[in-house]
Scaffold this motif. Sequence first.
Motif, PDB file in Angstrom:
ATOM      1  N   SER A  17       5.079  19.546  51.622  1.00 15.34           N
ATOM      2  CA  SER A  17       5.469  18.410  52.444  1.00 15.34           C
ATOM      3  C   SER A  17       6.432  18.843  53.554  1.00 15.34           C
ATOM      4  N   ARG A  18       7.207  19.892  53.301  1.00 21.55           N
ATOM      5  CA  ARG A  18       8.095  20.409  54.354  1.00 21.55           C
ATOM      6  C   ARG A  18       7.290  20.993  55.516  1.00 21.55           C
ATOM      7  N   ARG A  19       6.121  21.532  55.231  1.00 22.79           N
ATOM      8  CA  ARG A  19       5.250  22.029  56.299  1.00 22.79           C
ATOM      9  C   ARG A  19       4.998  20.931  57.337  1.00 22.79           C
ATOM     10  N   VAL A  20       4.672  19.758  56.837  1.00 17.77           N
ATOM     11  CA  VAL A  20       4.343  18.642  57.727  1.00 17.77           C
ATOM     12  C   VAL A  20       5.570  18.236  58.538  1.00 17.77           C
ATOM     13  N   GLU A  21       6.721  18.208  57.891  1.00 16.48           N
ATOM     14  CA  GLU A  21       7.953  17.857  58.592  1.00 16.48           C
ATOM     15  C   GLU A  21       8.272  18.866  59.695  1.00 16.48           C
ATOM     16  N   ILE A  22       8.041  20.140  59.414  1.00 15.59           N
ATOM     17  CA  ILE A  22       8.278  21.180  60.418  1.00 15.59           C
ATOM     18  C   ILE A  22       7.365  20.976  61.624  1.00 15.59           C
ATOM     19  N   ALA A  23       6.086  20.729  61.354  1.00 13.50           N
ATOM     20  CA  ALA A  23       5.125  20.523  62.448  1.00 13.50           C
ATOM     21  C   ALA A  23       5.507  19.319  63.299  1.00 13.50           C
ATOM     22  N   LEU A  24       5.884  18.229  62.655  1.00 18.26           N
ATOM     23  CA  LEU A  24       6.275  17.031  63.396  1.00 18.26           C
ATOM     24  C   LEU A  24       7.540  17.286  64.221  1.00 18.26           C
ATOM     25  N   LYS A  25       8.451  18.061  63.675  1.00 18.37           N
ATOM     26  CA  LYS A  25       9.682  18.401  64.403  1.00 18.37           C
ATOM     27  C   LYS A  25       9.362  19.246  65.634  1.00 18.37           C
ATOM     28  N   LEU A  26       8.506  20.238  65.464  1.00 21.78           N
ATOM     29  CA  LEU A  26       8.126  21.100  66.588  1.00 21.78           C
ATOM     30  C   LEU A  26       7.440  20.305  67.692  1.00 21.78           C
ATOM     31  N   LYS A  27       6.700  19.280  67.285  1.00 16.96           N
ATOM     32  CA  LYS A  27       5.971  18.446  68.249  1.00 16.96           C
ATOM     33  C   LYS A  27       6.832  17.325  68.818  1.00 16.96           C
ATOM     34  N   GLY A  28       7.994  17.097  68.217  1.00 17.00           N
ATOM     35  CA  GLY A  28       8.851  16.016  68.684  1.00 17.00           C
ATOM     36  C   GLY A  28       8.345  14.633  68.323  1.00 17.00           C
ATOM     37  N   VAL A  29       7.648  14.540  67.196  1.00 18.01           N
ATOM     38  CA  VAL A  29       7.070  13.263  66.761  1.00 18.01           C
ATOM     39  C   VAL A  29       8.022  12.555  65.796  1.00 18.01           C
ATOM     40  N   ASP A  30       8.347  11.307  66.110  1.00 11.59           N
ATOM     41  CA  ASP A  30       9.170  10.501  65.203  1.00 11.59           C
ATOM     42  C   ASP A  30       8.319  10.008  64.047  1.00 11.59           C
ATOM     43  N   TYR A  31       8.900   9.976  62.858  1.00 11.56           N
ATOM     44  CA  TYR A  31       8.142   9.529  61.694  1.00 11.56           C
ATOM     45  C   TYR A  31       9.082   8.927  60.657  1.00 11.56           C
ATOM     46  N   GLU A  32       8.483   8.155  59.778  1.00  9.22           N
ATOM     47  CA  GLU A  32       9.227   7.583  58.653  1.00  9.22           C
ATOM     48  C   GLU A  32       8.930   8.431  57.422  1.00  9.22           C
ATOM     49  N   TYR A  33       9.966   8.771  56.683  1.00 12.29           N
ATOM     50  CA  TYR A  33       9.800   9.618  55.501  1.00 12.29           C
ATOM     51  C   TYR A  33      10.070   8.816  54.238  1.00 12.29           C
ATOM     52  N   SER A  34       9.210   9.005  53.251  1.00 10.56           N
ATOM     53  CA  SER A  34       9.401   8.347  51.962  1.00 10.56           C
ATOM     54  C   SER A  34       9.416   9.406  50.860  1.00 10.56           C
ATOM     55  N   GLU A  35      10.560   9.543  50.178  1.00  5.86           N
ATOM     56  CA  GLU A  35      10.698  10.512  49.088  1.00  5.86           C
ATOM     57  C   GLU A  35      10.003   9.984  47.835  1.00  5.86           C
ATOM     58  N   GLU A  36       9.141  10.810  47.261  1.00  5.13           N
ATOM     59  CA  GLU A  36       8.374  10.426  46.080  1.00  5.13           C
ATOM     60  C   GLU A  36       8.970  11.028  44.812  1.00  5.13           C
ATOM     61  N   VAL A 196      12.924  24.669  63.034  1.00  6.24           N
ATOM     62  CA  VAL A 196      12.417  24.825  61.656  1.00  6.24           C
ATOM     63  C   VAL A 196      13.521  24.594  60.635  1.00  6.24           C
ATOM     64  N   LYS A 197      14.685  25.195  60.868  1.00  4.30           N
ATOM     65  CA  LYS A 197      15.746  25.132  59.854  1.00  4.30           C
ATOM     66  C   LYS A 197      16.272  23.717  59.637  1.00  4.30           C
ATOM     67  N   GLU A 198      16.064  22.845  60.621  1.00  2.00           N
ATOM     68  CA  GLU A 198      16.459  21.446  60.444  1.00  2.00           C
ATOM     69  C   GLU A 198      15.627  20.754  59.374  1.00  2.00           C
ATOM     70  N   LYS A 199      14.431  21.287  59.131  1.00  2.00           N
ATOM     71  CA  LYS A 199      13.525  20.641  58.186  1.00  2.00           C
ATOM     72  C   LYS A 199      13.336  21.429  56.885  1.00  2.00           C
ATOM     73  N   LEU A 200      14.131  22.467  56.698  1.00  2.00           N
ATOM     74  CA  LEU A 200      14.134  23.180  55.419  1.00  2.00           C
ATOM     75  C   LEU A 200      15.191  22.555  54.516  1.00  2.00           C
ATOM     76  N   PRO A 201      14.971  22.549  53.206  1.00  2.00           N
ATOM     77  CA  PRO A 201      15.972  21.964  52.306  1.00  2.00           C
ATOM     78  C   PRO A 201      17.253  22.791  52.288  1.00  2.00           C
ATOM     79  N   PRO A 202      18.395  22.193  51.978  1.00  2.00           N
ATOM     80  CA  PRO A 202      19.634  22.957  51.871  1.00  2.00           C
ATOM     81  C   PRO A 202      19.494  24.052  50.820  1.00  2.00           C
ATOM     82  N   LYS A 203      19.845  25.289  51.195  1.00  2.00           N
ATOM     83  CA  LYS A 203      19.633  26.429  50.294  1.00  2.00           C
ATOM     84  C   LYS A 203      20.387  26.261  48.966  1.00  2.00           C
ATOM     85  N   ASP A 204      21.625  25.769  49.023  1.00  2.00           N
ATOM     86  CA  ASP A 204      22.400  25.639  47.787  1.00  2.00           C
ATOM     87  C   ASP A 204      21.776  24.628  46.832  1.00  2.00           C
ATOM     88  N   GLU A 205      21.225  23.554  47.391  1.00  3.12           N
ATOM     89  CA  GLU A 205      20.577  22.540  46.549  1.00  3.12           C
ATOM     90  C   GLU A 205      19.270  23.070  45.962  1.00  3.12           C
TER      91      GLU A 205
END
Length: 215
Positions: A17-36, A196-205
């Motif tokens: 799912s992070r792949r998709v977030e990275i792609a949307l970030k690179l494209k500058g696309v706004d989106y709504e995220y729902s954590e499952e 990319v790093k904006e959409k990667l999870p926090p390393k410590d978590e």
Amino acid sequence: MAEESVKLYGVWVSPFSRRVEIALKLKGVDYEYSEEDLANKSPLLLKYNPVYKKVPTFLHNGKPLAESLVILEYIDETWTNSPLLPNNPYQTAQARFWARFIDDKCIPSLWKALWAREDQEKAVEEAKEYLQFLENEVKDKKFFGGETVGLVDIAGDFIAFWVPTIQEAVGVKILSEEEFPKLCQWSHEFANHSLVKEKLPPKDELLAFFKSRHF
């Protein structure tokens, strides 16, 4: 153009799912995220992804898509700025090949090697054989496609960010600078890319998450 509706159902710890977030970030696309919660999947996830019932599930103007590589190509074709695939048909086919290779060969073998209870040495050896193909493919390029992040890089997010973190959590070394200097350099470039790093999870978590699952 009418306002577009883009929604992503994901899990914070999932590289897919992070792949998709990275792609949307690179494209500058706004989106709504729902954590499952995959132990208690939402009715909407089951509605929009009745076949696989998993994340990521992507919704564009009410139309659902599943499977991260399929979603990435859809995003690339829908929002044509910052292309993830090259214009050249052969190079595009090659990129698709390597992205699929990562999903079909690398990730399963790495996961098995990192968490193996038995025959770990054999599992590590197999994983390293697959990584060697990527080491040879990235060569001295910054990213797999050249100077910009593309499909193969995004598909490899598990290798670039999750593998080093899980290695630290479980004490197994597979991806190392001694054996894979070019792949390690690529992973550093990818994980530290400003968008990319904006959409990667926090390393410590992420580290805490995997340590809690290592017994």
